[in-house]
Design a protein around this motif. Structure first.
Motif, short mmCIF file in Angstrom:
data_model
loop_
_atom_site.label_atom_id
_atom_site.label_comp_id
_atom_site.label_asym_id
_atom_site.label_seq_id
_atom_site.Cartn_x
_atom_site.Cartn_y
_atom_site.Cartn_z
N GLY A 1 0.82 -1.18 0.00
CA GLY A 1 0.00 0.00 0.00
C GLY A 1 0.87 1.25 0.00
O GLY A 1 2.09 1.17 0.11
N PRO A 2 0.25 2.43 -0.09
CA PRO A 2 1.01 3.69 -0.17
C PRO A 2 1.54 4.16 1.16
O PRO A 2 2.34 5.10 1.20
CB PRO A 2 -0.02 4.68 -0.72
CG PRO A 2 -1.34 4.13 -0.26
CD PRO A 2 -1.20 2.64 -0.27
N GLY A 3 1.10 3.56 2.27
CA GLY A 3 1.64 3.92 3.58
C GLY A 3 0.78 4.91 4.33
O GLY A 3 -0.01 5.68 3.76
N THR A 4 0.95 4.88 5.66
CA THR A 4 0.34 5.85 6.57
C THR A 4 1.46 6.46 7.40
O THR A 4 2.20 5.74 8.07
CB THR A 4 -0.68 5.18 7.50
OG1 THR A 4 -1.79 4.70 6.76
CG2 THR A 4 -1.17 6.18 8.56
N ARG A 5 1.57 7.77 7.34
CA ARG A 5 2.60 8.46 8.15
C ARG A 5 1.98 8.90 9.45
O ARG A 5 1.05 9.73 9.45
CB ARG A 5 3.16 9.66 7.38
CG ARG A 5 4.30 10.37 8.11
CD ARG A 5 4.91 11.45 7.24
NE ARG A 5 5.56 10.91 6.06
CZ ARG A 5 6.80 10.45 6.01
NH1 ARG A 5 7.56 10.49 7.10
NH2 ARG A 5 7.30 9.99 4.88
N LEU A 6 2.46 8.33 10.55
CA LEU A 6 1.90 8.60 11.87
C LEU A 6 2.91 9.33 12.74
O LEU A 6 4.08 8.93 12.83
CB LEU A 6 1.52 7.29 12.55
CG LEU A 6 1.01 7.40 13.99
CD1 LEU A 6 -0.34 8.12 14.02
CD2 LEU A 6 0.91 6.03 14.65
N THR A 7 2.44 10.41 13.36
CA THR A 7 3.26 11.16 14.31
C THR A 7 2.56 11.14 15.66
O THR A 7 1.36 11.45 15.74
CB THR A 7 3.47 12.61 13.86
OG1 THR A 7 4.09 12.61 12.57
CG2 THR A 7 4.35 13.36 14.84
N VAL A 8 3.28 10.77 16.70
CA VAL A 8 2.74 10.76 18.06
C VAL A 8 3.49 11.82 18.87
O VAL A 8 4.72 11.78 19.00
CB VAL A 8 2.90 9.39 18.73
CG1 VAL A 8 2.28 9.41 20.14
CG2 VAL A 8 2.26 8.30 17.89
#
Lengths: 115, 114
Positions: B106-113
């Protein structure tokens, strides 16, 4: 257990020059071998794969790779690099037969292309 | 075919919040995977599934959970988000046993916490 080593973190080449990206693997038998490319902000795309047979495999975008059993290597080559080849390249190895199909990826090689 | 789709593309979470990353594929692939990608570290396997109803841990499963109720969907749940979970998450699928064995990402999910 299988493992993959990509010894070069970064490779810089001039446009039009030839390219070789190194990949060494550790596995008791002949694994399935893959090269993937990742452009910035994108997912990974398969360039080529080796399962068996002819040890020189052709892929998309003019890339090829050669499986050398004696050296446990699967190096990626391209005779003339284009600026659009700048990307991250990942080698992957996967055991097959008799168990789960879980590929192991190398840490990647970042290709920088100078005009 | 849409291939492997992931939602959302980007997300910012506060520490302690929870969320679910969605992944779906329309290729009838049996194997599905979740990876996280951190700079210079390649891909680390979080969880994988060999078919509906069957999941197993990968290399870095702590802080995550998955389920696979259908062939198509493989959501990844983050409970009590921590800054160490800041990463890019990729879902992939493979038609194991159908002759191909390559992974479709898939194209990815960019997650920032934060």
């Amino acid at each position: 257990a299988q493992s993959v080593t990509q010894p070069d973190i970064h490779i810089t080449v001039s446009e039009g020059a030839s390219l070789e990206l190194r990949c060494n693997y550790s596995y008791g038998a002949t694994p399935y071998l893959f090269w993937y490319v990742q452009s910035p902000g994108q997912g990974l795309q398969l360039l080529l794969k080796y399962f068996s047979g002819d040890t020189l495999v052709q892929g998309i975008k003019g890339f090829e790779a050669e499986f050398k059993r004696s050296q446990s290597s699967f190096n990626l080559r391209k005779p003339s690099v284009h600026w659009s080849d700048a990307a991250e390249y990942f080698c992957a190895v996967c055991a097959h037969g008799g168990g789960s199909y879980i590929p192991t990826f190398g840490r990647g090689t970042s290709l920088i292309v100078h005009p | 075919n849409a291939g492997v789709t992931q939602t959302p593309k980007f997300r910012i979470l506060k520490i302690g919040q929870s969320m679910t990353l969605q992944c779906a594929q329309d290729m009838n692939h049996n194997y599905m995977y979740w990876y996280r990608q951190d700079p210079g570290m390649g891909l680390k396997l979080i969880y994988y599934s060999v078919g509906a109803g069957i999941t197993d841990k990968g290399e870095v499963p702590n802080g995550y959970n998955v389920s696979r109720s259908t062939t198509e969907d493989f959501p990844l749940r983050l409970e009590l988000a921590a800054p160490s979970q800041t990463s890019v998450y990729f879902c992939a699928s493979t038609p194991v046993g159908q002759g191909s064995y390559e992974q479709y990402f898939g194209p990815g999910t960019r997650l920032t916490v934060t």
